[in-house]
Motif scaffolding. Structure first.
Motif, short mmCIF file in Angstrom:
data_model
loop_
_atom_site.label_atom_id
_atom_site.label_comp_id
_atom_site.label_asym_id
_atom_site.label_seq_id
_atom_site.Cartn_x
_atom_site.Cartn_y
_atom_site.Cartn_z
N CYS A 1 0.84 -1.20 0.00
CA CYS A 1 0.00 0.00 0.00
C CYS A 1 0.87 1.25 0.00
CB CYS A 1 -0.90 -0.02 1.24
SG CYS A 1 -1.88 1.47 1.44
N HIS B 1 0.25 4.09 1.15
CA HIS B 1 0.12 4.98 2.30
C HIS B 1 1.25 4.69 3.29
CE1 HIS B 1 -1.96 6.00 6.31
NE2 HIS B 1 -1.47 7.12 5.82
N LEU B 2 1.18 3.58 4.03
CA LEU B 2 2.24 3.28 5.00
C LEU B 2 2.68 1.82 4.91
CD1 LEU B 2 0.97 5.30 8.13
CD2 LEU B 2 2.88 5.89 6.63
N ASN B 3 2.66 1.27 3.68
CA ASN B 3 3.35 0.01 3.38
C ASN B 3 2.75 -1.27 3.96
OD1 ASN B 3 5.13 1.57 2.00
ND2 ASN B 3 6.65 1.63 3.65
N CYS B 4 1.47 -1.28 4.30
CA CYS B 4 0.86 -2.57 4.62
C CYS B 4 0.62 -3.35 3.31
CB CYS B 4 -0.48 -2.37 5.33
SG CYS B 4 -0.26 -1.87 7.05
N CYS C 1 -4.88 -1.82 6.93
CA CYS C 1 -4.39 -0.92 7.99
C CYS C 1 -5.27 0.31 8.19
CB CYS C 1 -2.94 -0.54 7.70
SG CYS C 1 -1.84 -1.92 8.07
N HIS C 2 -5.46 1.11 7.14
CA HIS C 2 -6.22 2.35 7.34
C HIS C 2 -7.29 2.57 6.27
CE1 HIS C 2 -1.98 2.88 8.67
NE2 HIS C 2 -2.60 3.09 9.81
N GLY C 3 -7.59 1.51 5.49
CA GLY C 3 -8.76 1.57 4.62
C GLY C 3 -8.53 2.07 3.20
N SER C 4 -7.28 2.25 2.76
CA SER C 4 -7.10 2.62 1.35
C SER C 4 -7.62 1.50 0.47
CB SER C 4 -5.61 2.84 1.04
OG SER C 4 -5.15 3.99 1.68
N CYS D 1 -6.73 -2.26 1.76
CA CYS D 1 -5.63 -2.25 2.73
C CYS D 1 -6.18 -2.51 4.14
CB CYS D 1 -4.89 -0.93 2.70
SG CYS D 1 -3.52 -0.96 3.88
N PRO E 1 -6.48 6.74 2.76
CA PRO E 1 -5.54 7.86 2.73
C PRO E 1 -4.46 7.78 1.65
CG PRO E 1 -5.07 6.41 4.59
CD PRO E 1 -6.35 5.95 4.00
FE1 FES Z 1 -2.57 1.18 3.61
FE2 FES Z 1 -2.39 2.94 5.58
S1 FES Z 1 -0.95 1.47 5.00
S2 FES Z 1 -4.04 2.59 4.26
#
Ligand code: FES
Length: 517
Positions: free
Chosen positions: A466, A468-471, A486-489, A484, A501
């Motif tokens: 992802c 955003h922050l690599n999940c 982690c935070h819904g992307s 994703c 995000p």
């Molecule tokens: Fe994917 Fe934050 S790491 S939405």
């Protein structure tokens, strides 16, 4: 262009909404609003009524994010319950929450009249019902909290007559509401266009910068400057961390089926199961003039990207609905949507943490997107106009979840646990195992690949990391999206970003497809 955020079709999507022209050049306005869902469109409308010049941007057409996937309950019965809101925000906070959601429904009703919007608006009762006979005391305690929050007309009904009556008492909330969300947005968009608001689609925003003149940049290289910017993109695309540690994305499921009008009172229902069920009806017209009443039932929520069993969840929803509404016909609609749940049960509306004064956000719908989106329009207009708003501190995005530390820690640990996906196996061992029109995550050395095989059998690959922050993203078999955990992307089949995000697409990966031996 990219796919819509999902393959399933909601009851609302047949509505023709005014299409916006693509953005082709830079411009300046008093306020730039990013995101044409209910929060962004309401904010643009309120500011235009105040005489502000407004530019509204969206990467797609109005309402085509989560607004067209809502069930559009208009309610002041806060989803997490007044007992919880009182615990987390105090008695005065609970009163302000009740006041603001009540005001949002009233504002919607007045605006529908003023702008002459035909959107099936109805005032209806709402019933908060026990999920089992053991819930009687909880219902009574919740009633006390509701009364303390100032909703003195809410009644405790000991022997309710409605469909959920067999579980015991319920609370009756008078003066709730329901409408057709896309007909409503269509009316507001027409009012915006005739009022001089410049609204554009195809504007994928890649950067939002604060400053004396705030700047919004799009992927086409267009730059919009404004005295203030409102980011109303379901989850903020201009905030990397601060907000995303305080809210989590959940997928919720909905079914629709015809029901004889005489078999049901037109009302809203919720139970207190976890996750809870939510119910309403909607009159539905066919092109040949026929009409039917549809029963709409939602629930079965789970964290986005952390389950991929939609068929089972739709099946359980139907079983539940048939138990309580036996007159229901065959299911004709099934769709899912994404809800942003904050750790303390209320939206984040106000100045973006960490930015100077002129960047604002609206996020954290908490399953009450229609009223929270409307509160955003009212509250942000007050802030931008330099007026006091009594709700500003309750919804302040910079608030710390001091009393919601348990929820905050639980959600944070859940996110940390998702990074173990970096060391697990792929969904399938070999790319040949991916069926046509399906996707799967493949392991590729130290990293992972998101692979989608189209209907013709061609494999499309991109990084599963992802942006955003690599999940590591997961394949959603029902909606054909990469979600994703982690935070819904969310990203479409080919890796194009649909929902923040994240603001950039999954990185393309060239991979030579192996010939099966
Ligand atoms: Fe994917 Fe934050 S790491 S939405």
């Amino acid at each position: 262009m990219h796919d819509e955020p999902g393959r399933t079709v909601s009851i609302w999507m047949s509505e023709n909404i005014p299409q916006l022209p693509p953005i082709s050049t830079g411009a300046h306005a008093d306020v730039c609003v990013v995101g044409a869902g209910i929060a962004g469109i309401t904010t643009a409308y309120c500011l235009m009524k105040e005489g502000r010049s407004v530019i509204l941007l969206d990467d797609s057409q109005p309402g085509s994010g989560m607004t067209e996937r809502t069930t559009a309950h208009l309610s002041n019965a806060i989803d997490s319950g007044y007992l919880d809101i009182e615990r987390l925000h105090g008695r005065s906070g609970a009163r302000l929450a009740a006041e603001s959601h009540t005001a949002a429904i009233d504002w919607i009703e007045k605006t529908i009249k003023d702008a002459r919007i035909d959107c099936d608006f109805l005032r209806v009762d709402g019933y908060l019902c026990a999920a089992s006979p053991d819930d009687a005391q909880h219902i009574k305690d919740e009633w006390m909290a509701v009364l303390r929050a100032g909703l003195s007309e809410v009644e405790h009904v000991t022997r309710p007559a409605g469909p959920l009556a067999k579980n015991g008492p319920c609370l009756r909330y008078p003066h709730q509401g329901q409408f057709h969300p896309l007909k409503y947005l269509a009316g507001l968009v027409k009012a915006l266009q005739s009022g001089g608001c410049r609204a554009f689609s195809g504007a994928h925003v890649t950067k939002v910068e604060s400053g004396k003149q705030a700047r919004v940049e799009t992927s086409q290289g267009c730059v919009v400057t404004a005295d203030a910017v409102v980011v109303a993109t379901n989850t903020p695309i201009n905030n990397m961390v601060a907000i995303h540690t305080k809210q989590a994305a959940y997928i919720t499921y909905v079914i629709g089926a015809p029901i004889p009008a005489e078999a049901i009172e037109q009302a809203l229902w919720w139970d207190i199961q976890d996750p809870y069920h939510y119910v309403r009806t909607q009159r539905h017209s066919f092109p040949d003039g026929r009409e039917e009443l549809l029963l709409i039932v939602g629930g079965e929520d789970h964290k986005a990207g952390q389950a991929d069993d939609a068929e089972r969840r739709y099946g359980r929803l139907e079983t539940w609905a048939r138990e309580y509404f036996p007159a229901m016909g065959a299911v004709s609609y099934r769709w899912s949507g994404q809800v942003m749940e904050t750790v303390d049960g209320l939206a984040f509306i106000g100045k973006n943490p960490g930015d100077v004064d002129n960047i604002y956000i609206a996020t954290g719908d908490c399953g009450m997107g229609m009223t929270h989106g409307t509160i955003a329009g009212l509250l942000l207009t007050d802030l931008i106009m330099g007026r006091e708003c009594p709700w500003a501190s309750l919804y302040n995005p910079s608030r710390q979840p001091v009393k919601a530390m348990g929820e905050f820690v639980r959600e944070s640990l859940n996110v940390v646990a998702q990074y173990t996906d970096w060391v697990t196996k792929g969904d399938v061992e070999r790319e040949e195992d991916i069926a046509n029109d399906q996707g799967a995550v493949l392991r590729d050395g130290l990293t992972k690949i998101a692979a989608y095989r189209d209907a013709d059998g061609t494999l499309h690959t991109c990084s599963a990391v992802c942006t955003h922050l690599n999940c590591i993203v997961s394949w959603n078999h029902s909606e054909h999206t990469w979600d994703c955990p982690c935070h819904g992307s969310r990203f479409d089949r080919f890796g194009k970003v649909l929902n923040g995000p994240a603001i950039t697409d999954l990185a393309p990966v060239k991979r030579k497809e192996r010939t099966p031996t």
